[in-house]
Design a protein around this motif. Sequence first.
Motif, PDB file in Angstrom:
ATOM      1  N   ALA A   1     -12.817  20.534  50.746  1.00  0.00           N
ATOM      2  CA  ALA A   1     -12.329  21.041  49.466  1.00  0.00           C
ATOM      3  C   ALA A   1     -11.217  20.132  48.951  1.00  0.00           C
ATOM      4  O   ALA A   1     -10.448  19.573  49.711  1.00  0.00           O
ATOM      5  CB  ALA A   1     -11.798  22.454  49.651  1.00  0.00           C
ATOM      6  N   LYS A   2     -11.159  20.003  47.645  1.00  0.00           N
ATOM      7  CA  LYS A   2     -10.100  19.206  47.039  1.00  0.00           C
ATOM      8  C   LYS A   2      -8.800  19.977  47.163  1.00  0.00           C
ATOM      9  O   LYS A   2      -8.761  21.184  47.162  1.00  0.00           O
ATOM     10  CB  LYS A   2     -10.398  18.928  45.569  1.00  0.00           C
ATOM     11  CG  LYS A   2     -11.621  18.076  45.361  1.00  0.00           C
ATOM     12  CD  LYS A   2     -11.349  16.663  45.796  1.00  0.00           C
ATOM     13  CE  LYS A   2     -12.561  15.804  45.562  1.00  0.00           C
ATOM     14  NZ  LYS A   2     -12.478  14.537  46.191  1.00  0.00           N
ATOM     15  N   GLY A   3      -7.730  19.284  47.264  1.00  0.00           N
ATOM     16  CA  GLY A   3      -6.429  19.915  47.401  1.00  0.00           C
ATOM     17  C   GLY A   3      -5.548  19.059  48.283  1.00  0.00           C
ATOM     18  O   GLY A   3      -5.852  17.892  48.539  1.00  0.00           O
ATOM     19  N   LEU A   4      -4.449  19.629  48.734  1.00  0.00           N
ATOM     20  CA  LEU A   4      -3.488  18.856  49.516  1.00  0.00           C
ATOM     21  C   LEU A   4      -4.096  18.365  50.824  1.00  0.00           C
ATOM     22  O   LEU A   4      -3.927  17.217  51.202  1.00  0.00           O
ATOM     23  CB  LEU A   4      -2.240  19.703  49.800  1.00  0.00           C
ATOM     24  CG  LEU A   4      -1.110  18.984  50.505  1.00  0.00           C
ATOM     25  CD1 LEU A   4      -0.607  17.845  49.641  1.00  0.00           C
ATOM     26  CD2 LEU A   4       0.011  19.924  50.827  1.00  0.00           C
ATOM     27  N   ARG A   5      -4.828  19.209  51.516  1.00  0.00           N
ATOM     28  CA  ARG A   5      -5.368  18.807  52.808  1.00  0.00           C
ATOM     29  C   ARG A   5      -6.500  17.782  52.647  1.00  0.00           C
ATOM     30  O   ARG A   5      -6.762  17.005  53.542  1.00  0.00           O
ATOM     31  CB  ARG A   5      -5.885  20.031  53.564  1.00  0.00           C
ATOM     32  CG  ARG A   5      -6.365  19.681  54.944  1.00  0.00           C
ATOM     33  CD  ARG A   5      -5.706  20.481  55.973  1.00  0.00           C
ATOM     34  NE  ARG A   5      -5.991  19.886  57.273  1.00  0.00           N
ATOM     35  CZ  ARG A   5      -6.205  20.547  58.354  1.00  0.00           C
ATOM     36  NH1 ARG A   5      -6.159  21.841  58.345  1.00  0.00           N
ATOM     37  NH2 ARG A   5      -6.436  19.926  59.479  1.00  0.00           N
ATOM     38  N   GLY A   6      -7.173  17.788  51.514  1.00  0.00           N
ATOM     39  CA  GLY A   6      -8.273  16.861  51.295  1.00  0.00           C
ATOM     40  C   GLY A   6      -7.811  15.440  51.033  1.00  0.00           C
ATOM     41  O   GLY A   6      -8.540  14.498  51.266  1.00  0.00           O
ATOM     42  N   GLY A   7      -6.583  15.279  50.570  1.00  0.00           N
ATOM     43  CA  GLY A   7      -6.068  13.947  50.272  1.00  0.00           C
ATOM     44  C   GLY A   7      -5.427  13.311  51.483  1.00  0.00           C
ATOM     45  O   GLY A   7      -5.139  13.965  52.491  1.00  0.00           O
ATOM     46  N   LYS A   8      -5.196  12.009  51.384  1.00  0.00           N
ATOM     47  CA  LYS A   8      -4.591  11.279  52.493  1.00  0.00           C
ATOM     48  C   LYS A   8      -3.182  11.787  52.779  1.00  0.00           C
ATOM     49  O   LYS A   8      -2.797  11.944  53.933  1.00  0.00           O
ATOM     50  CB  LYS A   8      -4.568   9.788  52.179  1.00  0.00           C
ATOM     51  CG  LYS A   8      -4.127   8.940  53.348  1.00  0.00           C
ATOM     52  CD  LYS A   8      -4.249   7.468  53.031  1.00  0.00           C
ATOM     53  CE  LYS A   8      -3.835   6.644  54.232  1.00  0.00           C
ATOM     54  NZ  LYS A   8      -3.980   5.222  53.989  1.00  0.00           N
TER      55      LYS A   8
END
Length: 82
Positions: free
Chosen positions: A10-17
């Motif tokens: 899912a997109k969001g904080l955890r999905g990004g580096k």
Amino acid sequence: MAKKRSSTPAKGLRGGKAGLVLSLGSSALAVIRASKQVRRAKGTHDKLNTADAVAGMLPLITSAALVLRQLRGRKRENPETA
């Protein structure tokens, strides 16, 4: 009818580096705290407390390993952005 789930995170904080690095950092801090608990339990020579502290560390180590694997996978997918 059941929805088909996507295999992409899912997109969001955890999905990004940045989110993955933050998650790894928090896991590392939790492992450090848990290792201090293990040392204190070993100092009292209480086997049950020591076993409890070690068992508490296992999920933390596993989550850190999973985040590292995700970061490495991102590096392999996008070597030019690493």
